[in-house]
Structures are given as structure tokens and as C-alpha cells.
Design a protein around this motif. Structure first.
Motif, PDB file in Angstrom:
ATOM      1  N   ASN A 135       1.123   5.464   0.096  1.00 50.94           N
ATOM      2  CA  ASN A 135       0.497   6.768   0.346  1.00 50.94           C
ATOM      3  C   ASN A 135       1.262   7.906  -0.316  1.00 50.94           C
ATOM      4  N   ASN A 175      -3.918   0.320   6.482  1.00 55.46           N
ATOM      5  CA  ASN A 175      -3.280   1.595   6.127  1.00 55.46           C
ATOM      6  C   ASN A 175      -3.868   2.746   6.938  1.00 55.46           C
ATOM      7  N   VAL A 222       0.868  -1.182   0.000  1.00 54.28           N
ATOM      8  CA  VAL A 222       0.000   0.000   0.000  1.00 54.28           C
ATOM      9  C   VAL A 222       0.900   1.225   0.000  1.00 54.28           C
ATOM     10  N   LEU A 282      -6.375  -1.668   3.045  1.00 52.19           N
ATOM     11  CA  LEU A 282      -6.699  -0.236   3.190  1.00 52.19           C
ATOM     12  C   LEU A 282      -7.078   0.106   4.628  1.00 52.19           C
ATOM     13  N   ILE A 294      -2.640   0.512  -4.309  1.00 50.49           N
ATOM     14  CA  ILE A 294      -2.283  -0.856  -3.902  1.00 50.49           C
ATOM     15  C   ILE A 294      -1.574  -1.524  -5.073  1.00 50.49           C
ATOM     16  N   LYS A 328      -7.829  -6.557  -0.286  1.00 49.39           N
ATOM     17  CA  LYS A 328      -7.632  -5.117  -0.552  1.00 49.39           C
ATOM     18  C   LYS A 328      -8.328  -4.271   0.517  1.00 49.39           C
ATOM     19  N   THR A 329      -9.530  -4.721   0.926  1.00 47.65           N
ATOM     20  CA  THR A 329     -10.249  -3.976   1.975  1.00 47.65           C
ATOM     21  C   THR A 329      -9.438  -3.987   3.264  1.00 47.65           C
TER      22      THR A 329
END
Ligand code: C5P
Length: 256
Positions: free
Chosen positions: A95, A159, A93, A156, A118, A152-153
Motif C-alpha cells: 500500500n 488487504n 501486497v 486484495l 501486488i 490476486k483477488t
């Protein structure tokens, strides 16, 4: 709990069977590697710092409803975990643009990525961990489409939680890598979350507080790891160690 036969040795961790069904012991060794194993060293206490930070993050994530493999620490370097069937994906991930995406794409180092990006790589040293896309992941049958969505959920969510937690300590979470595994049908976060697997920048000075210090000879790696581990887990120790990170050798202020 008793440590039994060695199951697997990685670049910086060893995994052992135990006498308790469904659990393993992960030993965080003092080895550090970079550039696909091209640079290698053994740095005293490194395993302990990474184990401590990983345990801290896993506990925080569990408190916030993220299922992780972490069960308990046996000692400073050995973590008891759930035995997972690991999924060979490296879920990264990002940012802010840094590292390989700056090398491979026209991103300016330090530019924000909103929403976070991602990137998923295929974990296979012999192939140098090539980047995947959703179609390849499904075609390779590494996970099902709902599992990919779930991964993926979770990534995040991790993150958001870790970015918030680190921001309070004056640290920017630039990027990080997660690995997942299954126990039955449940997906758990596995592996580690540490200075080896994250890119962290000091919010005030822009200095690297992670493995980039080792990769690019930016200063005293162990002084950095010691202070960052203490800063994250709030176990500040000596003033000298704090100073070591405040002014690492060859540090450059990062313009952002
Ligand atoms: O090298 P790259 O910029 O793609 O790395 C992105 C993030 O993922 C970094 O924080 C790096 O430490 C982590 N990573 C990792 N293990 C890998 C590849 C990347 O922990 N095999």
C-alpha cells in the motif's frame, strides 16, 4: 488431538503431523531471522505473539468469507491447521513504498501506492526468492491462470479487510506477505499473518511496529511485538509495555 512426527522445520515455525487426518500442527517458535537467514536470534515469547496475531487475523478473515487454513489454537504457540499442498509463491501486497521496492525501484519511501501493488516472488531459498511475473508463474506451472486470478483477488480482499481493521487501531498496513495452498481444488490462505510478515507503521508517529525493528535495530523487538499484539487483538496488558512501544530506542519520526 495428538502431535505426531515433525513434518518440516522452517526459519521460525515447525510443522507436525497429528492423529487427525487432513490436519497439521504449526508451532510458532521463538526464533527470528532476517536478511535471508543472515541475522538470527531467539527471543522469548515471540512465537506466542505471532501465533496470537495470526490466529486473530485468520479468524477475522474467515468471518469475512476468506478461506484460511486456521482451525484452532492448541496453546499459545501451537495452531491446528488444515493440511494444504503449499504453492511456492510469496504474494506481497503493498500500500506504501517501503523495503525492497524502494531499494530496487525509484519509489520514495512512504509514498502511497494506489491501487495497491501486488508483487509475487518464487519461494525458493536456494534462489533467494526471485520476483516472478504472470507469464513465469504460468510457464512454471505453479498455478493455473484462473487460480492466479483467484489468488490476486483474495490478496486484495485480505488487504482491504486488514487495512480497515488495523486503521481502527491507529496502524497503517504498509505491506504484507501471504502464502497459499490447496486442499483438493480449493485454495486456502496458509502460513501466518504476523509482525514477521507485515510492515506496520504507527499512524501518529510513523514508528515501525514489525520485524523492521529487528532488521534495523530500531528498538526493543519483544516490547514492540508484545504491545502490537495486544493492540491488534485488543488485549492491552501493562502500561509499561505500552510505554515501551511509545518510545522505542533510536526511533525516528517518519515524514509522510
Ligand atoms: O523485503 P520486502 O520489502 O520485499 O518485504 C515486503 C513484505 O513482505 C514485508 O512486510 C516483509 O516482512 C514480507 N516478507 C515476508 N517474507 C519474505 C519476504 C517478505 O514476510 N520472505
Amino acid at each position: 488431538m495428538k502431535q505426531k512426527k515433525l513434518l518440516y522445520t522452517g526459519k521460525a515455525k515447525s510443522v507436525y503431523h497429528t492423529d487427525v487426518k487432513g490436519t497439521l500442527i504449526v508451532e510458532f517458535r521463538d526464533d527470528i531471522t532476517a536478511f535471508d537467514g543472515g541475522k538470527k536470534d531467539t527471543l522469548m515469547n515471540k512465537g506466542g505473539y505471532n501465533a496470537g496475531v495470526s490466529a486473530f487475523f485468520f479468524s477475522c478473515l474467515e468471518e469475512n468469507g476468506v478461506k484460511t487454513h486456521f482451525l484452532e489454537m492448541l496453546d499459545e504457540k501451537r495452531m491446528v491447521v488444515r493440511e494444504l499442498s503449499m504453492i511456492p509463491l510469496e504474494v506481497i501486497v503493498r500500500n506504501f513504498a517501503a523495503g525492497s521496492i524502494v531499494r530496487n525501484y525509484p519509489f520514495k519511501e512512504g509514498s502511497p501506492l494506489k491501487p495497491p501493488v501486488i508483487v509475487i516472488d518464487y519461494k525458493d531459498d536456494s534462489r533467494h526468492d526471485p520476483m516472478l511475473n504472470d507469464d513465469l508463474i504460468i510457464a512454471l506451472r505453479l498455478v493455473t491462470p484462473p487460480e492466479l486470478k483467484r489468488i490476486k483477488t483474495i490478496a486484495l480482499r485480505v488487504n482491504a479487510l486488514l487495512s480497515g481493521l488495523l486503521a481502527k487501531e491507529g496502524i497503517t498496513l504498509v505491506d504484507f506477505k501471504l502464502e497459499f495452498g490447496r486442499q483438493g481444488k480449493t485454495i486456502y490462505l496458509g502460513d501466518e499473518i504476523s509482525m514477521d510478515s507485515m510492515r506496520l507503521w504507527d499512524k501518529k508517529t510513523g514508528e515501525s511496529l514489525d520485524k523492521d525493528v529487528y532488521r534495523f535495530n530500531k528498538g526493543d523487538v519483544m516490547a514492540t511485538y508484545q504491545v502490537v499484539a495486544a493492540r491488534i487483538t485488543k488485549k492491552q496488558k501493562s502500561g509499561a509495555a505500552k510505554k515501551a512501544v511509545a518510545a522505542p530506542k533510536n526511533s525516528k519520526k517518519r515524514a509522510r
